[in-house]
Design a protein around this motif. Sequence first.
Motif, short mmCIF file in Angstrom:
data_model
loop_
_atom_site.label_atom_id
_atom_site.label_comp_id
_atom_site.label_asym_id
_atom_site.label_seq_id
_atom_site.Cartn_x
_atom_site.Cartn_y
_atom_site.Cartn_z
N ALA A 84 5.10 5.22 3.08
CA ALA A 84 3.84 4.51 2.78
C ALA A 84 2.98 4.37 4.03
O ALA A 84 3.40 3.79 5.04
CB ALA A 84 4.15 3.14 2.21
N CYS A 85 1.79 4.89 3.96
CA CYS A 85 0.85 4.74 5.07
C CYS A 85 0.55 3.26 5.31
O CYS A 85 0.35 2.50 4.35
CB CYS A 85 -0.45 5.48 4.72
SG CYS A 85 -1.76 5.26 5.94
N PRO A 86 0.52 2.83 6.57
CA PRO A 86 0.28 1.41 6.84
C PRO A 86 -1.16 0.99 6.55
O PRO A 86 -1.45 -0.21 6.53
CB PRO A 86 0.60 1.28 8.33
CG PRO A 86 0.42 2.64 8.89
CD PRO A 86 0.79 3.60 7.78
N HIS A 87 -2.05 1.94 6.30
CA HIS A 87 -3.42 1.57 5.98
C HIS A 87 -3.48 1.01 4.55
O HIS A 87 -3.60 -0.19 4.37
CB HIS A 87 -4.36 2.79 6.14
CG HIS A 87 -5.78 2.49 5.81
ND1 HIS A 87 -6.59 3.39 5.17
CD2 HIS A 87 -6.53 1.39 6.03
CE1 HIS A 87 -7.80 2.84 5.01
NE2 HIS A 87 -7.79 1.64 5.53
N ARG A 88 -3.34 1.87 3.56
CA ARG A 88 -3.35 1.38 2.17
C ARG A 88 -2.27 2.03 1.32
O ARG A 88 -2.43 2.20 0.12
CB ARG A 88 -4.72 1.60 1.55
CG ARG A 88 -5.79 0.75 2.17
CD ARG A 88 -7.08 0.80 1.41
NE ARG A 88 -8.13 0.12 2.15
CZ ARG A 88 -9.42 0.20 1.85
NH1 ARG A 88 -9.81 0.94 0.84
NH2 ARG A 88 -10.31 -0.45 2.57
N GLY A 89 -1.19 2.42 1.99
CA GLY A 89 -0.02 2.86 1.23
C GLY A 89 -0.04 4.30 0.77
O GLY A 89 0.76 4.67 -0.10
N GLY A 90 -0.93 5.11 1.30
CA GLY A 90 -0.97 6.51 0.90
C GLY A 90 0.37 7.20 1.14
O GLY A 90 1.11 6.83 2.06
N PRO A 91 0.70 8.21 0.30
CA PRO A 91 1.98 8.91 0.42
C PRO A 91 1.94 9.94 1.56
O PRO A 91 1.43 11.05 1.39
CB PRO A 91 2.13 9.58 -0.94
CG PRO A 91 0.72 9.81 -1.40
CD PRO A 91 -0.11 8.71 -0.83
N TYR A 95 -1.11 13.90 8.46
CA TYR A 95 -2.35 13.23 8.08
C TYR A 95 -2.20 12.60 6.70
O TYR A 95 -1.84 13.29 5.73
CB TYR A 95 -3.51 14.23 8.06
CG TYR A 95 -3.91 14.68 9.43
CD1 TYR A 95 -4.95 14.06 10.11
CD2 TYR A 95 -3.23 15.71 10.07
CE1 TYR A 95 -5.33 14.46 11.39
CE2 TYR A 95 -3.59 16.12 11.35
CZ TYR A 95 -4.63 15.49 12.00
OH TYR A 95 -4.98 15.88 13.26
N CYS A 96 -2.48 11.31 6.60
CA CYS A 96 -2.43 10.65 5.30
C CYS A 96 -3.41 11.33 4.35
O CYS A 96 -4.56 11.58 4.72
CB CYS A 96 -2.77 9.16 5.46
SG CYS A 96 -2.76 8.28 3.88
N PRO A 97 -2.96 11.61 3.12
CA PRO A 97 -3.84 12.31 2.17
C PRO A 97 -5.00 11.44 1.68
O PRO A 97 -5.95 11.98 1.11
CB PRO A 97 -2.91 12.69 1.02
CG PRO A 97 -1.80 11.69 1.10
CD PRO A 97 -1.63 11.37 2.56
N LEU A 98 -4.95 10.15 1.89
CA LEU A 98 -6.03 9.30 1.35
C LEU A 98 -7.23 9.19 2.30
O LEU A 98 -8.37 9.43 1.88
CB LEU A 98 -5.49 7.90 1.02
CG LEU A 98 -4.45 7.84 -0.09
CD1 LEU A 98 -4.22 6.41 -0.54
CD2 LEU A 98 -4.85 8.70 -1.29
N HIS A 99 -7.00 8.81 3.54
CA HIS A 99 -8.14 8.63 4.45
C HIS A 99 -7.92 9.30 5.80
O HIS A 99 -8.61 9.01 6.77
CB HIS A 99 -8.42 7.14 4.67
CG HIS A 99 -8.43 6.34 3.39
ND1 HIS A 99 -7.36 5.57 2.99
CD2 HIS A 99 -9.37 6.25 2.43
CE1 HIS A 99 -7.65 5.00 1.81
NE2 HIS A 99 -8.86 5.40 1.45
N ALA A 100 -6.92 10.17 5.84
CA ALA A 100 -6.71 11.07 6.99
C ALA A 100 -6.33 10.39 8.30
O ALA A 100 -6.54 10.96 9.37
CB ALA A 100 -7.93 11.97 7.19
N TRP A 101 -5.78 9.18 8.23
CA TRP A 101 -5.21 8.66 9.46
C TRP A 101 -4.05 9.58 9.84
O TRP A 101 -3.29 10.03 8.97
CB TRP A 101 -4.66 7.25 9.27
CG TRP A 101 -5.71 6.18 9.12
CD1 TRP A 101 -7.00 6.34 8.72
CD2 TRP A 101 -5.52 4.78 9.33
NE1 TRP A 101 -7.63 5.11 8.67
CE2 TRP A 101 -6.74 4.15 9.04
CE3 TRP A 101 -4.44 4.00 9.73
CZ2 TRP A 101 -6.91 2.76 9.16
CZ3 TRP A 101 -4.60 2.62 9.83
CH2 TRP A 101 -5.83 2.02 9.56
N ALA A 102 -3.89 9.85 11.13
CA ALA A 102 -2.82 10.75 11.59
C ALA A 102 -1.69 9.95 12.23
O ALA A 102 -1.94 8.92 12.88
CB ALA A 102 -3.38 11.75 12.59
#
Length: 113
Positions: A48-55, A67-74
Amino acid sequence: MDGQGEEHFIPVARLSDLDERGRAVVRVGEEWVALVQVEGRLHAVQQACPHRGGPLSEGDQDGCLLYCPLHAWAFDVRTGDSPTHPGARVRIYAVRVIGDEIQVAASGRLPVP
Ligand code: FES
Protein backbone atom coordinates in the motif's frame (compact mmCIF):
# COMPACT_ATOMS: atom_id res chain seq x y z
CA MET A 1 25.29 -11.95 19.12
CA ASP A 2 24.49 -8.87 17.12
CA GLY A 3 20.90 -9.87 16.50
CA GLN A 4 21.19 -9.88 12.72
CA GLY A 5 21.11 -13.65 12.47
CA GLU A 6 17.96 -13.83 14.53
CA GLU A 7 15.62 -12.46 11.89
CA HIS A 8 12.66 -14.79 11.48
CA PHE A 9 11.97 -15.59 7.82
CA ILE A 10 8.69 -17.03 6.67
CA PRO A 11 7.92 -18.73 3.33
CA VAL A 12 5.63 -16.55 1.22
CA ALA A 13 5.83 -17.82 -2.36
CA ARG A 14 7.79 -19.82 -4.90
CA LEU A 15 9.83 -18.41 -7.72
CA SER A 16 7.23 -19.82 -10.11
CA ASP A 17 4.61 -17.59 -8.46
CA LEU A 18 6.29 -14.45 -9.79
CA ASP A 19 4.60 -12.90 -12.79
CA GLU A 20 6.34 -12.04 -16.04
CA ARG A 21 7.68 -8.85 -14.48
CA GLY A 22 9.08 -10.78 -11.53
CA ARG A 23 6.44 -9.59 -9.12
CA ALA A 24 3.96 -11.04 -6.66
CA VAL A 25 1.86 -9.81 -3.77
CA VAL A 26 2.09 -11.84 -0.59
CA ARG A 27 0.83 -11.69 2.95
CA VAL A 28 3.35 -11.08 5.72
CA GLY A 29 1.64 -11.00 9.09
CA GLU A 30 -0.94 -8.23 8.96
CA GLU A 31 0.40 -6.60 5.84
CA TRP A 32 0.30 -7.15 2.10
CA VAL A 33 3.80 -7.02 0.68
CA ALA A 34 4.92 -6.56 -2.92
CA LEU A 35 7.79 -8.69 -4.20
CA VAL A 36 9.66 -6.81 -6.90
CA GLN A 37 12.54 -8.13 -8.94
CA VAL A 38 15.34 -5.83 -10.03
CA GLU A 39 18.10 -7.27 -12.18
CA GLY A 40 17.42 -10.76 -10.86
CA ARG A 41 17.31 -9.74 -7.22
CA LEU A 42 14.12 -9.76 -5.18
CA HIS A 43 13.04 -6.91 -2.97
CA ALA A 44 9.99 -6.66 -0.72
CA VAL A 45 8.10 -3.49 0.10
CA GLN A 46 4.72 -2.76 1.60
CA GLN A 47 2.04 -3.02 -1.06
CA ALA A 48 0.00 0.00 0.00
CA CYS A 49 1.38 3.36 -1.05
CA PRO A 50 1.69 5.66 1.97
CA HIS A 51 0.01 8.46 0.02
CA ARG A 52 -3.47 7.04 -0.57
CA GLY A 53 -2.96 3.31 -0.58
CA GLY A 54 -2.25 2.73 -4.26
CA PRO A 55 -1.11 -0.81 -5.15
CA LEU A 56 2.63 -0.42 -5.59
CA SER A 57 3.00 -3.85 -7.19
CA GLU A 58 1.06 -2.55 -10.18
CA GLY A 59 3.26 0.45 -10.77
CA ASP A 60 5.83 1.16 -13.43
CA GLN A 61 9.43 0.46 -12.62
CA ASP A 62 12.67 2.17 -13.57
CA GLY A 63 15.53 0.17 -12.15
CA CYS A 64 15.12 0.22 -8.38
CA LEU A 65 12.42 2.88 -8.52
CA LEU A 66 8.82 1.74 -8.28
CA TYR A 67 6.18 4.29 -9.26
CA CYS A 68 2.77 4.21 -7.61
CA PRO A 69 0.15 3.68 -10.33
CA LEU A 70 -2.19 6.29 -8.83
CA HIS A 71 -0.16 9.50 -8.54
CA ALA A 72 3.33 8.38 -9.52
CA TRP A 73 5.13 8.86 -6.25
CA ALA A 74 8.38 6.88 -6.58
CA PHE A 75 9.95 4.59 -4.00
CA ASP A 76 13.36 2.97 -4.02
CA VAL A 77 12.74 -0.72 -3.34
CA ARG A 78 16.21 -1.06 -1.80
CA THR A 79 15.72 1.58 0.87
CA GLY A 80 12.01 2.42 1.00
CA ASP A 81 12.79 6.09 0.49
CA SER A 82 10.95 8.29 -1.97
CA PRO A 83 13.21 10.41 -4.16
CA THR A 84 10.20 12.29 -5.52
CA HIS A 85 8.58 12.97 -2.15
CA PRO A 86 11.25 13.30 0.54
CA GLY A 87 9.96 12.09 3.87
CA ALA A 88 7.55 9.59 2.33
CA ARG A 89 8.68 6.04 2.96
CA VAL A 90 7.54 2.48 2.54
CA ARG A 91 8.32 -0.39 4.84
CA ILE A 92 10.89 -2.77 3.42
CA TYR A 93 11.52 -6.42 4.24
CA ALA A 94 14.56 -8.61 3.98
CA VAL A 95 14.12 -11.34 1.35
CA ARG A 96 15.93 -14.59 0.76
CA VAL A 97 15.45 -17.46 -1.65
CA ILE A 98 16.04 -21.02 -0.48
CA GLY A 99 15.81 -23.41 -3.43
CA ASP A 100 12.75 -22.07 -5.20
CA GLU A 101 11.09 -20.86 -2.03
CA ILE A 102 10.90 -17.12 -1.41
CA GLN A 103 11.11 -16.16 2.23
CA VAL A 104 10.51 -12.74 3.74
CA ALA A 105 11.54 -11.49 7.15
CA ALA A 106 8.54 -11.40 9.42
CA SER A 107 9.39 -7.93 10.69
CA GLY A 108 9.64 -5.15 8.18
CA ARG A 109 11.44 -1.94 8.86
CA LEU A 110 11.09 1.65 7.86
CA PRO A 111 14.15 3.34 6.44
CA VAL A 112 15.89 5.76 8.74
CA PRO A 113 14.76 9.26 7.78
S1 FES B 1 -1.71 6.69 -3.78
FE1 FES B 1 0.35 6.39 -4.35
S2 FES B 1 1.01 8.29 -5.12
FE2 FES B 1 -1.04 8.62 -4.49
